[in-house]
Scaffold this active site. Structure first.
Site, PDB file in Angstrom:
ATOM      1  CB  CYS A  40      -1.136   7.069   1.413  1.00  0.00           C
ATOM      2  SG  CYS A  40      -2.359   6.085   2.304  1.00  0.00           S
TER       3      CYS A  40
ATOM      4  CD  GLU B 172       2.664  10.206  -1.162  1.00  0.00           C
ATOM      5  OE1 GLU B 172       1.570   9.905  -0.686  1.00  0.00           O
ATOM      6  OE2 GLU B 172       3.603   9.389  -1.305  1.00  0.00           O
TER       7      GLU B 172
ATOM      8  CD  GLU C 102      -1.832   2.270   1.649  1.00  0.00           C
ATOM      9  OE1 GLU C 102      -1.491   3.152   0.814  1.00  0.00           O
ATOM     10  OE2 GLU C 102      -1.925   2.481   2.856  1.00  0.00           O
ATOM     11  CG  LEU C 103       3.278   1.061  -2.631  1.00  0.00           C
ATOM     12  CD1 LEU C 103       3.954   0.712  -3.942  1.00  0.00           C
ATOM     13  CD2 LEU C 103       4.199   0.790  -1.445  1.00  0.00           C
TER      14      LEU C 103
END
Length: 492
Positions: A284, A385, A250-251
């Protein structure tokens, strides 16, 4: 300062070297705890203990119903200790106490949900097409699971992995972020107080090269579940693939929050501000790209700026605080760097743009809520990000253009759609390449609802019924009930 040891085979243990490292309080800007610095020898001890717990002893011998009962008992014990865990989280990662308490009070639901699911894990009888055979499948735990968690929501993201792994019957070794290890160590102590057998869950604290990499490489670890950056996730995926291990990743994300001209403006503004400035943007699924239809662009930007400007920064333990500090000094510096990148990209600074100092901010690592308008979606500010309180506002004209901009990213974790046209809500939700789409809301999560990403945002899904399957192997069994076994050299 507080001092925390490793947790291996039901015992608090010093690392094999006896070394410690410091954990900082982001609001005070100074260390508050010492954490044992583990290494590959400690990983081996922990994995060996976890493997032993899976192959002999109480956990290996438990029925699925009994395991489910253990999980529901854990839920009750965690509920009684939510305030304790929330306080440790705040000291470690600087998030608001109100948010951390809400998370910690919600954690027991994962253990109740997967505790109830534990004895619903079933194989199937297959109506096989070959006469004289009985065929069925069995589900069995995949093996020892290595869980590697990030610093932004340590316990919440741990539980997303841990609860289904335990329901499946696996044992676990956890490597928490070196920035936020204390709450995980306290959490595991509570699990064993509630009746989880020793060795089922172990914690080795330390750094990626010294603990994370040996955990991924250990031959007795059969699955790695990781939440963190896409760069680290890529390395873990490549490393784990050498031994054909199961991997869940899960990035990161660069989530578009899309506001159409027919939206409820007040709700959309509240959702946009919450989506990026809640948790100081350190999530995220942060709605870091705000896409606004040009006909309402100026009105929305004005309202978003006004609401963000009103946010009170300060002590995360204070109930009046609305934006806390950035969790780590390195991340603080990274966020300030990206604010400079926004200027270099030619975007217009509408709010913030620097570190916040003085007053209620004390010595903490605070960054002002920052908003850039006129952002080009091809720019670094829109594509990379930031993981901080920095919002990039992008104008669009048509629904098709909004979808094209939203999808023009290597990430695909979350997206928001604000519209009162239900046809549009369904069309855009289907067209956006994202693992989760929120319509007229943002950042809602549940233990019942699958969560994960498309593209560079990762592999696999967490939460929901299907999450247990990621911790199970399927075995096919054939039984000859009377079919002749002929001479293999005589073809008929």
């Amino acid at each position: 300062m507080e001092k925390y040891l490793l947790h291996i085979d039901g015992e608090r243990r010093a690392s094999s070297t006896g070394e410690f490292f410091e954990s900082d309080n982001p609001f005070e800007g100074r260390p508050w705890a010492q954490i044992a610095r583990g290494n590959s020898d400690d990983v081996d001890r922990a994995v060996t203990a976890a493997h032993r717990a899976m192959t002999s002893g109480p956990w290996a011998e438990m029925t699925q119903s009994h395991r489910g009962l253990v999980l529901t008992t854990i839920a009750d014990h965690l509920a009684q200790n939510a305030e304790l865990l929330a306080c440790i989280e705040v000291r470690d990662n600087g998030k608001l106490y109100s948010e951390m308490l809400g998370q910690c009070q919600y954690l027991p639901n994962w253990f109740r949900y997967y505790g109830g699911l534990a004895d619903k894990i079933e194989g199937t009888v297959v109506p096989i097409d070959k006469p004289g055979y009985f065929a069925y499948t069995q589900k069995s735990p995949v093996g020892v699971v290595g869980i590697i968690t990030p610093w932004n929501s340590p316990l919440l993201l741990l539980v997303w992995k841990l609860a289904p792994a335990l329901a499946a019957g696996c044992s676990v070794v956890i490597k928490p972020s070196e920035y936020t290890s204390a709450s995980t160590l306290e959490f595991v102590r509570l699990l064993e107080e509630a009746g989880l057998p020793a060795g089922v869950v172990n914690v080795v604290t330390g750094f990626g090269v010294e603990v994370g990499s040996p955990l991924v490489d250990h031959p007795l670890v059969r699955k790695i579940s990781f939440t963190g950056s896409d760069a680290t996730g890529r390395r873990i995926g490549e490393q784990a693939s050498r031994q054909f291990k199961h991997v869940s990743l899960e990035l990161g994300g660069k989530s578009p929050n899309i506001v159409f001209e027919d939206a409820d403006i007040e709700s959309a503004v509240n959702g946009a501000v919450s989506g990026i400035f809640a948790a100081t943007g350190q999530t995220c699924i942060a709605g870091s790209r705000l896409l606004v239809q040009r006909s309402i662009h100026d009105e929305v930007v004005e309202k978003v700026v006004a609401l963000a400007r009103s946010a009170r920064m300060g002590d995360p333990m204070d109930s009046q605080t609305q934006v806390g500090p950035v969790t780590t000094r390195d991340q603080f510096d990274k966020v300030l760097h990206y604010i400079d990148v926004g200027r270099e990209d030619g975007a217009t600074l509408a709010l913030g743009g620097k570190a916040a100092t003085g007053g209620d901010c004390g010595n903490g690592w605070f960054v002002e809520p920052t908003i850039y308008t006129g952002v080009n979606n091809a720019s670094r500010l829109a594509q990379e990000e930031v993981f901080g309180p920095v919002l990039a506002v992008i104008a669009f004209d048509t629904e098709e253009e909004a979808v094209a901009i939203a999808n023009d990213s290597r990430y695909g974790l979350g997206a928001g759609v604000w519209t009162q046209n239900m046809g549009r809500a369904f069309r855009v939700s289907a067209a956006v390449h994202s693992g989760t789409v929120w319509v007229n809301t943002y950042r809602a999560v549940s233990y019942m609802m699958p969560f994960g990403g498309f593209k560079d945002s990762g592999l696999g899904r967490e939460n929901g019924i299907g999450a247990v399957d990621d911790y199970l192997e399927t075995k096919s069994v054939w039984i000859n009930t009377g079919a002749p076994v002929g001479n293999p050299f005589v073809m008929r």
